[in-house]
Design a protein around this motif. Structure first.
Motif, PDB file in Angstrom:
ATOM      1  N   ARG A  26       0.850  -1.183   0.000  1.00  0.00           N
ATOM      2  CA  ARG A  26       0.000   0.000   0.000  1.00  0.00           C
ATOM      3  C   ARG A  26       0.885   1.232   0.000  1.00  0.00           C
ATOM      4  O   ARG A  26       2.073   1.167   0.330  1.00  0.00           O
ATOM      5  N   TYR A 139      -4.368   0.264  19.880  1.00  0.00           N
ATOM      6  CA  TYR A 139      -5.541  -0.014  19.037  1.00  0.00           C
ATOM      7  C   TYR A 139      -6.815   0.453  19.735  1.00  0.00           C
ATOM      8  O   TYR A 139      -7.698   1.047  19.105  1.00  0.00           O
ATOM      9  N   ASP A 144      -7.919   6.108  15.388  1.00  0.00           N
ATOM     10  CA  ASP A 144      -7.595   6.747  14.104  1.00  0.00           C
ATOM     11  C   ASP A 144      -6.153   6.484  13.656  1.00  0.00           C
ATOM     12  O   ASP A 144      -5.785   6.848  12.530  1.00  0.00           O
ATOM     13  N   GLU A 146      -3.218   4.401  12.194  1.00  0.00           N
ATOM     14  CA  GLU A 146      -3.052   3.214  11.349  1.00  0.00           C
ATOM     15  C   GLU A 146      -1.999   2.275  11.946  1.00  0.00           C
ATOM     16  O   GLU A 146      -0.925   2.719  12.355  1.00  0.00           O
ATOM     17  N   GLU A 177      -0.995  -3.936   4.296  1.00  0.00           N
ATOM     18  CA  GLU A 177      -2.148  -3.054   4.434  1.00  0.00           C
ATOM     19  C   GLU A 177      -2.385  -2.754   5.908  1.00  0.00           C
ATOM     20  O   GLU A 177      -2.074  -3.567   6.780  1.00  0.00           O
ATOM     21  N   PRO A 178      -2.950  -1.578   6.224  1.00  0.00           N
ATOM     22  CA  PRO A 178      -3.282  -1.288   7.619  1.00  0.00           C
ATOM     23  C   PRO A 178      -4.219  -2.354   8.192  1.00  0.00           C
ATOM     24  O   PRO A 178      -5.093  -2.867   7.483  1.00  0.00           O
ATOM     25  N   LEU A 179      -4.039  -2.676   9.435  1.00  0.00           N
ATOM     26  CA  LEU A 179      -4.872  -3.673  10.092  1.00  0.00           C
ATOM     27  C   LEU A 179      -6.297  -3.131  10.212  1.00  0.00           C
ATOM     28  O   LEU A 179      -6.501  -2.059  10.799  1.00  0.00           O
ATOM     29  N   PRO A 180      -7.297  -3.825   9.669  1.00  0.00           N
ATOM     30  CA  PRO A 180      -8.669  -3.325   9.776  1.00  0.00           C
ATOM     31  C   PRO A 180      -9.198  -3.441  11.203  1.00  0.00           C
ATOM     32  O   PRO A 180      -8.737  -4.279  11.978  1.00  0.00           O
ATOM     33  N   ARG A 181     -10.160  -2.629  11.512  1.00  0.00           N
ATOM     34  CA  ARG A 181     -10.757  -2.657  12.846  1.00  0.00           C
ATOM     35  C   ARG A 181     -11.908  -3.656  12.877  1.00  0.00           C
ATOM     36  O   ARG A 181     -12.590  -3.885  11.882  1.00  0.00           O
ATOM     37  N   LYS A 182     -12.115  -4.252  14.049  1.00  0.00           N
ATOM     38  CA  LYS A 182     -13.248  -5.152  14.280  1.00  0.00           C
ATOM     39  C   LYS A 182     -13.914  -4.745  15.583  1.00  0.00           C
ATOM     40  O   LYS A 182     -13.236  -4.410  16.566  1.00  0.00           O
ATOM     41  N   ARG A 193      -4.733 -12.013  15.745  1.00  0.00           N
ATOM     42  CA  ARG A 193      -5.038 -11.568  14.378  1.00  0.00           C
ATOM     43  C   ARG A 193      -3.901 -10.703  13.831  1.00  0.00           C
ATOM     44  O   ARG A 193      -3.494 -10.853  12.667  1.00  0.00           O
ATOM     45  N   THR A 197      -1.581 -11.699  10.651  1.00  0.00           N
ATOM     46  CA  THR A 197      -1.492 -10.776   9.516  1.00  0.00           C
ATOM     47  C   THR A 197      -0.037 -10.501   9.152  1.00  0.00           C
ATOM     48  O   THR A 197       0.334 -10.485   7.986  1.00  0.00           O
TER      49      THR A 197
END
Length: 204
Positions: A26, A139, A144, A146, A177-182, A193, A197
């Protein structure tokens, strides 16, 4: 101006000596606060990761370094603290006034970025150890920011533990890629996770 020129020279020198092949999955240009989290198997890790960042990122990115090791002696203090702008954290006996997570959050609140090794200590390079909880605290506290996984390969062979002179070998640095939020993710689930990743980047 002089500091920027010296930093650029050192970045080029590191890339020549360690020969990293760099892959960006990315675009990491721009300067929002980020945490680049990586596997850890060599003292070259933060140097090579720092050297492969775009110049604008390097100027505002601080490696998180263990105070007990990197303040031992003038040379180490200069390399990690003065030159690379390392954030020296207390990992052995932290106190409420000397809380490592609070120190990291203050850097991020100043809109600078961090290089973090969530394993907490160097491994053998054969496997990525379970992550400690600091990454999860960031986290949770700064949604906000990344969190970008970076897989480092072969640096433990270029500078093995206990050695002082690097061996000229190829290395690889992969920015993911930035780690997505859950939502409603537990600490343990998040840390596993994030670790998985990072590991998957080896085959990216």
């Amino acid at each position: 101006m002089i500091a920027a020129l010296v930093a650029a020279f050192v970045a080029v020198l590191v890339r020549i000596l360690c020969g990293p092949t760099v892959r960006y999955l990315r675009d990491i240009e721009g300067a929002p606060p980020r945490v680049f989290f990586a596997n850890h198997s060599s003292h070259l890790d933060f140097v090579v990761l720092w050297a492969t960042l775009p110049a604008a990122q390097r100027a505002r990115t601080h490696p998180v370094a263990a105070r007990d090791y990197w303040t031992r002696g003038r040379v180490r203090r200069f390399i990690a603290g003065r030159f690379f702008g390392g954030l020296m954290i207390e990992r052995l006996n932290p106190t409420s006034e000397d809380n490592p997570v609070e120190q990291m959050l203050r850097v991020l609140d100043g809109e600078d970025s961090l290089i973090l090794f969530p394993e907490g200590t160097r491994g053998t390079g054969e496997a990525v150890a379970p992550f400690r909880s600091g990454l999860f605290r960031i986290y949770e506290s700064r949604p906000d920011v990344e969190l970008i996984p970076v897989y480092l390969e072969n640096l433990n062979r270029i500078l093995p533990k206990g050695e002082f002179l690097p061996v000229p070998l190829l290395s690889y640095v992969t920015f993911g890629e930035p780690l997505p939020r859950k939502d409603n993710e537990t600490r343990d689930d998040f840390l596993e996770r994030a670790r998985e990743t990072l590991i998957r980047l080896e085959a990216a």
